[in-house]
Design a protein around this motif. Structure first.
Motif, PDB file in Angstrom:
ATOM      1  N   GLY C  89       0.811  -1.219   0.000  1.00 16.07           N
ATOM      2  CA  GLY C  89       0.000   0.000   0.000  1.00 16.07           C
ATOM      3  C   GLY C  89       0.842   1.266   0.000  1.00 16.07           C
ATOM      4  O   GLY C  89       2.064   1.217  -0.084  1.00 16.07           O
ATOM      5  N   THR C  90       0.179   2.433   0.100  1.00 12.35           N
ATOM      6  CA  THR C  90       0.894   3.706   0.139  1.00 12.35           C
ATOM      7  C   THR C  90       0.380   4.542   1.304  1.00 12.35           C
ATOM      8  O   THR C  90      -0.658   4.235   1.902  1.00 12.35           O
ATOM      9  N   ASP C  91       1.137   5.615   1.623  1.00 12.70           N
ATOM     10  CA  ASP C  91       0.677   6.491   2.687  1.00 12.70           C
ATOM     11  C   ASP C  91      -0.072   7.679   2.106  1.00 12.70           C
ATOM     12  O   ASP C  91      -0.427   7.688   0.914  1.00 12.70           O
ATOM     13  N   ASP C  92      -0.287   8.715   2.953  1.00 15.03           N
ATOM     14  CA  ASP C  92      -1.122   9.825   2.517  1.00 15.03           C
ATOM     15  C   ASP C  92      -0.544  10.579   1.325  1.00 15.03           C
ATOM     16  O   ASP C  92      -1.262  11.160   0.525  1.00 15.03           O
ATOM     17  N   GLN C  93       0.801  10.575   1.205  1.00 20.12           N
ATOM     18  CA  GLN C  93       1.407  11.324   0.104  1.00 20.12           C
ATOM     19  C   GLN C  93       1.698  10.437  -1.100  1.00 20.12           C
ATOM     20  O   GLN C  93       2.429  10.844  -2.006  1.00 20.12           O
ATOM     21  N   GLY C  94       1.227   9.217  -1.053  1.00 22.99           N
ATOM     22  CA  GLY C  94       1.415   8.333  -2.186  1.00 22.99           C
ATOM     23  C   GLY C  94       2.751   7.616  -2.180  1.00 22.99           C
ATOM     24  O   GLY C  94       3.180   7.058  -3.185  1.00 22.99           O
ATOM     25  N   ARG C  95       3.441   7.629  -1.029  1.00 20.15           N
ATOM     26  CA  ARG C  95       4.713   6.913  -0.945  1.00 20.15           C
ATOM     27  C   ARG C  95       4.462   5.433  -0.741  1.00 20.15           C
ATOM     28  O   ARG C  95       3.602   5.040   0.058  1.00 20.15           O
ATOM     29  N   ASP C  96       5.214   4.632  -1.426  1.00 23.66           N
ATOM     30  CA  ASP C  96       5.102   3.181  -1.302  1.00 23.66           C
ATOM     31  C   ASP C  96       5.581   2.759   0.090  1.00 23.66           C
ATOM     32  O   ASP C  96       6.727   3.016   0.470  1.00 23.66           O
ATOM     33  N   VAL C  97       4.710   2.090   0.882  1.00 22.10           N
ATOM     34  CA  VAL C  97       5.074   1.713   2.257  1.00 22.10           C
ATOM     35  C   VAL C  97       6.256   0.750   2.269  1.00 22.10           C
ATOM     36  O   VAL C  97       7.163   0.865   3.094  1.00 22.10           O
ATOM     37  N   PHE C  98       6.275  -0.185   1.314  1.00 24.56           N
ATOM     38  CA  PHE C  98       7.386  -1.147   1.254  1.00 24.56           C
ATOM     39  C   PHE C  98       8.723  -0.407   1.111  1.00 24.56           C
ATOM     40  O   PHE C  98       9.699  -0.701   1.793  1.00 24.56           O
ATOM     41  N   SER C  99       8.720   0.609   0.215  1.00 24.99           N
ATOM     42  CA  SER C  99       9.964   1.355   0.023  1.00 24.99           C
ATOM     43  C   SER C  99      10.327   2.149   1.273  1.00 24.99           C
ATOM     44  O   SER C  99      11.491   2.187   1.679  1.00 24.99           O
ATOM     45  N   THR C 100       9.327   2.778   1.900  1.00 26.55           N
ATOM     46  CA  THR C 100       9.657   3.547   3.107  1.00 26.55           C
ATOM     47  C   THR C 100      10.193   2.636   4.198  1.00 26.55           C
ATOM     48  O   THR C 100      11.077   3.029   4.960  1.00 26.55           O
ATOM     49  N   ILE C 101       9.662   1.419   4.273  1.00 24.20           N
ATOM     50  CA  ILE C 101      10.164   0.488   5.295  1.00 24.20           C
ATOM     51  C   ILE C 101      11.635   0.156   5.022  1.00 24.20           C
ATOM     52  O   ILE C 101      12.473   0.166   5.926  1.00 24.20           O
ATOM     53  N   LEU C 102      11.945  -0.144   3.739  1.00 21.88           N
ATOM     54  CA  LEU C 102      13.334  -0.478   3.410  1.00 21.88           C
ATOM     55  C   LEU C 102      14.262   0.672   3.790  1.00 21.88           C
ATOM     56  O   LEU C 102      15.304   0.469   4.421  1.00 21.88           O
ATOM     57  N   TYR C 103      13.849   1.897   3.409  1.00 17.60           N
ATOM     58  CA  TYR C 103      14.695   3.043   3.722  1.00 17.60           C
ATOM     59  C   TYR C 103      14.694   3.334   5.224  1.00 17.60           C
ATOM     60  O   TYR C 103      15.729   3.708   5.797  1.00 17.60           O
ATOM     61  N   GLY C 104      13.543   3.120   5.868  1.00 14.38           N
ATOM     62  CA  GLY C 104      13.463   3.354   7.321  1.00 14.38           C
ATOM     63  C   GLY C 104      14.342   2.381   8.086  1.00 14.38           C
ATOM     64  O   GLY C 104      15.012   2.732   9.059  1.00 14.38           O
ATOM     65  N   MET C 105      14.359   1.121   7.605  1.00 13.59           N
ATOM     66  CA  MET C 105      15.174   0.108   8.259  1.00 13.59           C
ATOM     67  C   MET C 105      16.653   0.485   8.172  1.00 13.59           C
ATOM     68  O   MET C 105      17.418   0.227   9.099  1.00 13.59           O
ATOM     69  N   ARG C 106      17.021   1.098   7.027  1.00  9.23           N
ATOM     70  CA  ARG C 106      18.407   1.563   6.860  1.00  9.23           C
ATOM     71  C   ARG C 106      18.799   2.486   7.996  1.00  9.23           C
ATOM     72  O   ARG C 106      19.839   2.322   8.629  1.00  9.23           O
ATOM     73  N   ILE C 107      17.914   3.477   8.226  1.00 14.44           N
ATOM     74  CA  ILE C 107      18.207   4.442   9.272  1.00 14.44           C
ATOM     75  C   ILE C 107      18.235   3.739  10.634  1.00 14.44           C
ATOM     76  O   ILE C 107      19.171   3.904  11.425  1.00 14.44           O
ATOM     77  N   SER C 108      17.208   2.906  10.899  1.00 20.16           N
ATOM     78  CA  SER C 108      17.131   2.239  12.205  1.00 20.16           C
ATOM     79  C   SER C 108      18.374   1.399  12.456  1.00 20.16           C
ATOM     80  O   SER C 108      18.973   1.449  13.529  1.00 20.16           O
ATOM     81  N   LEU C 109      18.754   0.589  11.465  1.00 25.61           N
ATOM     82  CA  LEU C 109      19.907  -0.295  11.651  1.00 25.61           C
ATOM     83  C   LEU C 109      21.190   0.518  11.773  1.00 25.61           C
ATOM     84  O   LEU C 109      22.048   0.205  12.600  1.00 25.61           O
TER      85      LEU C 109
END
Lengths: 321, 329, 317
Positions: C89-109
């Motif tokens: 799915g996507t969020d309110d701005q149309g960002r792909d959630v899968f992609s945000t997770i991948l990039y978010g995980m980068r920051i978290s890790l």
């Protein structure tokens, strides 16, 4: 034969007080343990001097003071005329450090488990910046192991082999003297024989001097030229081996000899010695052996005996003759 | 041999590991008569402590008894359920370990530990148990026993603590005592006291003692008979005087010769080449043959014989005769 | 004549790889299914975070690739306007959630690893000094550690974060946020490293190999680094693994509270914070998938740490 090591009036006191807060709350004074008390002796070059004693006799502490691991409280140790704890000359200190090495009791704890054998053996030379090419391999063969063992880790070796590694390491800096602190008491009898033989071979080959620290009378009798008997931090008797074993003069020495189990003592009914070693924090007054001594008289309770020379023996006992 | 207090027959202890099954104790048989001290000697890893632990049922898993029988005064105990065995320990079998500090509970007074043990195994009243506890401490030579009964283990010195352990082992009047290196942690002078005490108690009470130690001197002075173990098997068993002075198994002979003796002086010690094999890598044939000066093809090919087939003394195809020893010595 | 003859020579020298494969450590790993699964999960997540630009369908932080018309697309359903399908799915701005997770995980890790490294270096150094030197050095270091332990780690991190933010000039704040976060979590976490290393050092320094090194004149720092450090690393490794899980959670907590990673560089925690606003309006996937990722990541690292503790504990062998 000149003295390689001369120990003069050596005393070491440890502060064994509880932490400051506990002392305040429990209203206890500071506590001091006199581990070594006014000990003097000399070790001639190319001989084996043995220090014998039970636990708390201070024998290991003397060994550690001599190699410079523990500083003395008072008195001095001179190695070839250099006092390690007082000297400021770094060249002298470096020379003494490579002249004296030590072998410890526990062959499992005395080798760094994360280091390869080659590095362990060569360390005394590495630290001084010396050349170590092929050194470990050569020493390994000298102590009866194989040069190929150099790249192994210590856990690959049995207790006896580890003690050989310790000996190889001790030999690396080409020392004049090795302090051996109970080198075989963690080993089985048949392995002990191998190690003792190796030590005696190396002594002949390199002209080594040993200070041999042990509680085991049979081992001491086998290896030593001169024996010093320690009790509660004091040297009570010193004599050449045969003299000591044939005519022990101090009542403590006699007690030790009687108590030691003998291979030929089948069904021997010993009259076991009385009492136990006193608390070294509060040692008895006068002669520290008087509470267990069959010969003790009033004088022993009040006056500490001086070291006296009787023939080849030095003994500190009022009653000895 | 029904008079024996302890009778061990063909005992086998095995430890399953991922590299195969190890046998730290292999086909060991011996008896101990009432009032007799059997010394069990051997180098580390020979299986002497493991044998003692098997008898009292205190093997650490995964080690377990997989063969043979153990009888204590005629009762078979190796197949008893855990609970029955626990009751038997202390009642019929007393134990003395090397380190007196770990075999006493540091949080209970000596008196509490003694009376608890006495009341668990004997049907006596509280006050009677206390009296017996004082008597037990008195018997092992603790001065002012009645005053010291309320002391904690740490208030005793090493030698006194080992006396307390002995009192604890004997307070329920067992018929068998297993002493595993009881004097190893002690100083020479205290060791002599403890050995003398063990001998006296054994004689006075007719207790059978299995004395496990590596110290040949202690064995020579205390034991009546001695069993020598090597790589999990009995190498030799016999009266202590014979085994020590005239060993017939080459291993025993080597062991005795390598002990530094007074008369040897600066001569080289006799040494057995090599070291005891690890259990993972026992050689074929007799386990001692790679170190044995007398080994022949039979020794390399055939497993070591049992003691019974060799006349009851040494487990060796070619036991030494006395002439050979004279020649070798 | 030597006992080297008794050292059993291996019939065929096994290869190095074979030796590693047969070692107790690897053996215990192979026979612990939980550890194998956890390790695979961690590896998978680390790799996908590392190669996020290659895996992600598009870069969620590049406004050029975004289409506002794609906003609020449910997972696996074609968008009502554009017809595009998004895995998670996507969020309110149309960002792909899968992609945000991948990039978010980068920051978290990245924050997690960096913070643990900082805590480890600090804790191990102080622990070694305290354990080896003793005396006043030890008293001061360990009392500071005790004091810090009386506050919850997250509070300490927030305090450090607040102070650091206060002294950074506003124009650098967003760029510095990640580094401040690492500093805050790292500083709040060194205590347990120091405690364990001090204890282990006190045991090791009395062992005879250390005395042997002392008597040949090796300097104290050299003894600490070359002799003692390698022998106290086992427990450090275990704590580091478990700390990694804690650091990732701490980072998520801080970000969730709004004091962590900025919205321009959203970590998993930021994603969860953003997602929770949509939970009650029905767009559950914006919260659900980042939260699951965090859960699986933290759990896997923790399970791996648990196994490591058992495998490296000589008493449980």
């Amino acid at each position: 034969m000149s003295a390689l090591i001369s120990v003069k009036n050596l005393t070491r006191v440890f502060d064994v007080s509880k932490p400051w807060l506990n002392r305040v709350i429990e209203r206890k004074p500071k506590a001091f343990l006199t581990a070594v008390s006014d000990v003097s002796f000399e070790v001639p070059e190319n001989s084996v001097y043995a220090l014998v004693g039970e636990s708390g006799s201070g024998k290991s502490t003397i060994g550690k003071i001599i190699v410079g691991l523990v500083p003395p409280t008072s008195g001095s140790v001179e190695v070839n005329g250099v006092d390690l704890s007082a000297s400021k000359n770094t060249a002298d200190i470096a020379r003494v450090r490579s002249d004296i090495q030590m072998i410890f009791q526990d062959p499992y704890a005395s080798l760094n488990p994360r280091w390869r054998v080659r590095d362990i053996i060569a360390e005394p030379v590495t630290v001084l910046g010396g050349e170590t090419e092929g050194l470990a391999e050569r020493l390994l063969e000298q102590v009866g192991l194989s040069a190929a063992d150099a790249h192994e880790y210590p856990h690959e070796f049995s207790g006896g082999q580890r003690q050989r590694l310790c000996i190889a390491r001790a030999l690396a800096s080409e020392p004049k003297m090795i302090v051996c602190d109970e080198p075989t008491s963690a080993l089985d009898v048949s392995v002990q024989a191998q190690v003792l033989n190796l030590m005696s071979d190396l002594r002949e080959e390199f002209g080594l001097t040993y200070l041999f620290i042990s509680h085991d009378l049979t081992v001491v009798q086998h290896v030593a030229d001169m024996i010093g008997v320690l009790y509660l931090g004091s040297l009570v008797e010193e004599a050449p081996r045969d003299t000591l074993f044939s005519t022990p003069k101090h009542p403590y020495t006699r007690m030790l000899f009687d108590a030691a189990p003998r291979m030929d003592g089948f069904g021997r009914e010993v009259d076991p010695p009385k009492g136990e070693i006193p608390d070294p924090i509060n040692p008895p007054s006068g002669c520290t052996f008087h509470p267990r001594c069959p010969l003790a008289v009033d004088r022993c309770r009040t006056e500490r005996p001086e070291m006296r020379r009787i023939g080849e023996t030095r003994v500190s006992c009022h009653m000895a003759e | 041999m029904n008079t024996a207090v302890l009778s061990v027959r063909d005992l086998v202890v095995e430890i399953p590991t991922r590299n195969g099954v190890l046998r730290p104790v292999d086909q060991v048989s011996y008896d101990i008569a009432p009032g007799e001290i059997l010394g069990v000697v051997g180098e580390s890893g020979a299986g002497k402590s493991m044998t003692g632990n098997a008898v009292i049922g205190l093997l650490d898993p995964p080690a377990r008894i997989t063969g043979g029988e153990i009888h204590v005064s005629g009762q078979r105990i190796d197949n008893l359920p855990r609970e029955a065995l626990r009751r038997l320990r202390g009642r019929k079998i007393g134990m003395i370990f090397q380190d007196p500090l770990t075999s006493l509970n540091p949080l209970l007074t000596v008196g509490e530990q003694l009376t608890e043990t006495i009341r668990e195994h004997l049907d006596v009243s509280e006050s009677e148990a206390l009296n017996r506890a004082v008597a037990a401490l008195d018997e092992v030579g603790i001065p002012a026993a009645r005053q010291r009964i309320g002391s904690y283990p740490f208030e005793f010195s090493g030698g006194m603590r080992q006396r307390v352990v002995i009192a604890l082992a004997l307070c329920a009047e067992p018929e068998l005592v297993i002493a595993d290196e009881p004097t190893t942690a002690l100083d020479v002078s205290v060791q002599a006291q403890i050995v003398a005490l063990l001998k006296r108690l054994c004689r006075d009470r007719g207790v059978a003692v299995m004395l496990v130690t590596h110290d040949m001197g202690v064995i020579a002075e205390a034991a009546d008979r001695v069993a020598v173990m090597y790589a999990g098997r009995l190498a030799e068993i016999g009266p202590v005087r014979d085994v020590v002075s005239h060993p017939t198994h080459p291993y025993t002979a080597g062991l005795m010769a390598s002990t530094p003796l007074a008369s040897l002086g600066h001569n080289r010690l006799r040494q057995i080449p090599g070291a005891m094999p690890r259990l993972e890598a026992l050689p074929d044939g007799c386990a001692f043959h790679p170190r044995c000066a007398y080994a022949e093809d039979t020794c390399r090919a055939e497993p070591g014989p049992s003691i019974e087939t060799c006349g009851g003394r040494a487990a060796c195809w070619f036991p030494l005769s006395h002439d050979e020893q004279e020649g070798a010595a | 004549m030597s006992d080297s003859t008794a050292k059993q020579p291996e019939p065929v020298a096994p290869s190095r790889l074979r030796k590693v494969w047969e070692s107790d450590f690897v053996y215990s790993f192979r026979h612990a299914p939980v550890a194998v699964v956890a390790a695979s999960m961690v590896t998978l997540m680390v790799l996908s975070a590392l190669f996020a630009p290659l895996i992600a369908p598009h870069n969620p932080f590049d406004p050029a690739t975004l289409n506002l018309m794609n906003g609020f697309t449910p997972p696996m359903e074609p968008n009502a306007f554009t017809g595009e399908v998004f895995l998670l799915g996507t969020d309110d701005q149309g960002r792909d959630v899968f992609s945000t997770i991948l990039y978010g995980m980068r920051i978290s890790l990245f924050v997690g690893f960096a913070a643990v490294t900082l805590a480890m270096v600090l804790g191990v150094t102080l622990g070694l000094l305290a354990g080896y030197i003793g005396g006043w050095t030890e008293t001061i270091i360990m009392r500071i550690a005790d004091m810090q332990l009386t506050f919850p780690a997250i509070l300490v991190a927030m305090l450090i974060f607040g102070i650091a933010k206060g002294i950074t000039p506003p124009e650098y704040r967003n760029d510095m946020a990640i580094w401040v976060l690492i500093l805050a979590i790292g500083l709040s976490d060194w205590v347990q490293f120091a405690r364990v290393v001090r204890g282990a050092t006190m045991v090791e320094k009395n062992r005879e190999y250390v005395q042997a090194a002392r008597l040949i004149g090796r300097r104290p720092v050299s003894i600490m680094v070359r002799h003692i450090l390698p022998n106290v690393l086992n427990p450090v490794l275990v704590i580091a693994t478990i700390s990694l899980a804690l650091a990732i959670i701490a980072e998520a907590t801080l970000s969730f509270l709004g004091v962590g990673a900025p919205p321009t560089q959203p970590s998993l925690g930021t994603l969860i914070r953003i997602g929770q606003g949509f939970l009650f309006s029905g767009e559950w996937w914006i919260l659900f998938f980042p939260a699951c990722t965090l859960l699986v990541l933290a759990l896997s690292v923790n399970l791996l740490g648990d196994w490591l503790r058992d495998a490296l504990n000589p008493r449980l062998k």
